[in-house]
Write a protein that holds these residues in place. Structure first.
Motif, PDB file in Angstrom:
ATOM      1  N   THR A 277       0.898  -1.348  -0.097  1.00 55.10           N
ATOM      2  CA  THR A 277      -0.081   0.150  -0.015  1.00 55.10           C
ATOM      3  C   THR A 277       0.921   1.271   0.053  1.00 55.10           C
ATOM      4  OG1 THR A 277      -0.115   0.148   2.437  1.00 55.10           O
ATOM      5  CG2 THR A 277      -1.891  -1.178   1.419  1.00 55.10           C
ATOM      6  N   ILE A 278       0.248   2.281  -0.188  1.00 52.68           N
ATOM      7  CA  ILE A 278       1.140   3.685  -0.141  1.00 52.68           C
ATOM      8  C   ILE A 278       1.615   3.727   1.132  1.00 52.68           C
ATOM      9  CG2 ILE A 278      -0.807   5.273   0.423  1.00 52.68           C
ATOM     10  CD1 ILE A 278       1.442   5.707  -2.548  1.00 52.68           C
ATOM     11  N   ASP A 279       0.850   3.634   2.224  1.00 50.06           N
ATOM     12  CA  ASP A 279       1.363   3.895   3.571  1.00 50.06           C
ATOM     13  C   ASP A 279       2.665   3.101   3.901  1.00 50.06           C
ATOM     14  OD1 ASP A 279      -0.109   6.115   4.060  1.00 50.06           O
ATOM     15  OD2 ASP A 279      -1.667   4.903   5.314  1.00 50.06           O
ATOM     16  N   ASP A 280       2.506   1.757   3.525  1.00 51.23           N
ATOM     17  CA  ASP A 280       3.381   0.934   3.664  1.00 51.23           C
ATOM     18  C   ASP A 280       4.785   1.308   2.993  1.00 51.23           C
ATOM     19  OD1 ASP A 280       1.838  -0.744   5.464  1.00 51.23           O
ATOM     20  OD2 ASP A 280       2.243  -2.687   4.352  1.00 51.23           O
ATOM     21  N   TYR A 281       4.532   1.531   1.718  1.00 54.15           N
ATOM     22  CA  TYR A 281       5.991   1.636   0.776  1.00 54.15           C
ATOM     23  C   TYR A 281       6.211   3.068   1.296  1.00 54.15           C
ATOM     24  CZ  TYR A 281       9.068   0.195  -2.672  1.00 54.15           C
ATOM     25  OH  TYR A 281      10.249  -0.086  -3.410  1.00 54.15           O
ATOM     26  N   LEU A 282       5.571   3.897   1.716  1.00 56.07           N
ATOM     27  CA  LEU A 282       6.244   5.351   2.170  1.00 56.07           C
ATOM     28  C   LEU A 282       6.947   5.213   3.407  1.00 56.07           C
ATOM     29  CD1 LEU A 282       6.070   8.375   1.899  1.00 56.07           C
ATOM     30  CD2 LEU A 282       4.123   8.521   3.094  1.00 56.07           C
TER      31      LEU A 282
END
Length: 402
Positions: A277-282
């Motif tokens: 997800t965007i949050d994980d990869y961020l």
């Protein structure tokens, strides 16, 4: 009070430009993030699935394909710091299938016309894609047909009729083929990091997915990253689309339910199989930008992060390999990622990151303290970044307040 690192005008422009790709039907939807200091901008547009009409969510799950490569590189470097692996040690002890290699006399030559390898393959070779095997093979070469027949050719993750076999069989079949180049001689895409994942599993004594979860995902709180999407998260999983080359009409390449990511693969390819997800990869991106540390958790030492994110290729390596013409004009390759070596646009020298062919891109710019991530559920049409990726990068830099 946190400083707003992005201008109001720049944020509005990013919203307009990104949403335009959805409105014009180029993309089903997207989630994007760019962050600097305490400022983070998240863009969510379109739909997870066009037929069901499900809206895209900030926590939608995407197939990140080649954005998996830096994660696997970090895992391998963690074993270097554990003194389990050495960067320049032969991999033969853990991967005997790859010992005593033969090398083609010429890349397109017959499979039985070979010479001995001048030295063993090392972990450094695998991470920098200089092991002697990998993509960019000519489709007419005998070694290409042999790799495809054995299921060990670089391919879109899980989307070909003949998937990669289980790990031990994959390594045995890969070991049956001669190398295309001598170890350390040429940059050849992908296969090195896939083999590095198998090396991590054998060296650690646990499956690659378990190692990544215990050593990277759980410490960083990356709860939605892994090799498959559990049943209770399928409502957040995006349907993958591809576009007809002539009409540009979107068709389903892999459904969210009953698709290829509802179970772990036989061969967990650390170079292309992960979802996130965007949050994980961020969080992962910020860990690298922080020199291996994020929110009190250190995964890697700063010197190894600096090594991973610096150009490791020689001019000779670049002359013998690349995904498209001009790839190395302003870039090099570190360990599992591309590095900017000459300023030709917005990116600073030292910017690093990589794209995923199933529709994603990521970059870190240490000089600007900047992260950019774009996740879409549409496969890219070629190795070159599509216009939406270029426009996203432009919008991120153009939104900087100073």
């Amino acid at each position: 009070m946190a400083v707003n690192e992005f201008s109001r005008k720049g944020l509005h422009r990013a919203t307009r430009v990104l949403s335009g790709y959805v409105q014009r039907g180029v993309l089903p939807g997207l989630v994007a993030a760019f962050a600097r200091g305490d400022s983070t901008q998240i863009e969510v547009h379109g739909r997870q699935d066009l037929d069901r009409g499900e809206s895209m969510r900030a926590d939608s799950i995407f197939r990140i394909s080649s954005m998996s490569k830096p994660i696997t590189a970090v895992a391998a470097l963690m074993l270097v710091e554990d003194c389990v692996l050495g960067l320049d040690d032969p991999v033969d002890d853990f991967l005997p299938e790859l010992a005593d290699r033969r090398v083609l006399k010429r890349p397109g030559g017959p499979l039985d016309e070979t010479v001995p390898a001048e030295r063993p393959i090392t972990l450094r070779d695998l991470l920098t894609f200089r092991a002697g095997f990998g993509g960019t093979w000519d489709p007419d070469w005998p070694v290409t047909a042999a790799a495809i027949e054995r299921g060990v050719a670089p391919q879109p993750p899980r989307l070909t009729p003949k998937p990669a076999p289980a790990t031990d069989l994959y390594l045995r079949r890969l070991g049956e083929l001669p190398l295309v180049h001598q170890p350390g001689e040429a940059w050849l895409y992908h296969t090195g990091i896939a083999v590095a994942g198998a090396l991590i599993a054998r060296a650690s004594g646990q499956g690659l997915g378990d190692f990544l979860r215990e050593r990277i995902f759980e410490p960083l709180g990356m709860d939605d990253t892994g090799f498959h999407v559990p049943a209770d998260k399928l409502d957040r999983f995006t349907t993958l689309y591809t576009a007809d080359r002539e009409t540009k009409a979107l068709t389903v390449a892999d459904p969210a339910e009953d698709g290829k990511w509802t179970a772990d693969p036989l061969f967990p390819d650390g170079g292309g199989d992960l979802v996130s997800t965007i949050d994980d990869y961020l969080v992962f991106a910020r860990m690298l930008l922080g020199g291996g540390r994020y929110s009190g958790t250190r995964l890697l030492s700063r010197p190894l992060v600096e090594l991973m994110t610096s150009d490791q290729l020689t001019p000779e390596n670049k002359a013998r390999g690349g995904l498209q013409p001009g790839m190395w004009d302003a870039h090099g390759w570190g360990m599992g990622l591309r590095v900017t070596t000459r300023k030709t646009g917005f990116a600073s020298v030292g910017q690093y990151g990589w794209n995923g062919g199933l529709g994603s891109m990521w970059f870190n710019d240490p000089e600007e303290n900047l992260v950019g991530i774009l996740l879409t559920p549409r496969m890219w049409d070629s190795p070159a970044p599509p216009r939406v990726a270029q426009d996203f990068e432009t919008c991120v830099y153009a939104a900087l307040q100073n």
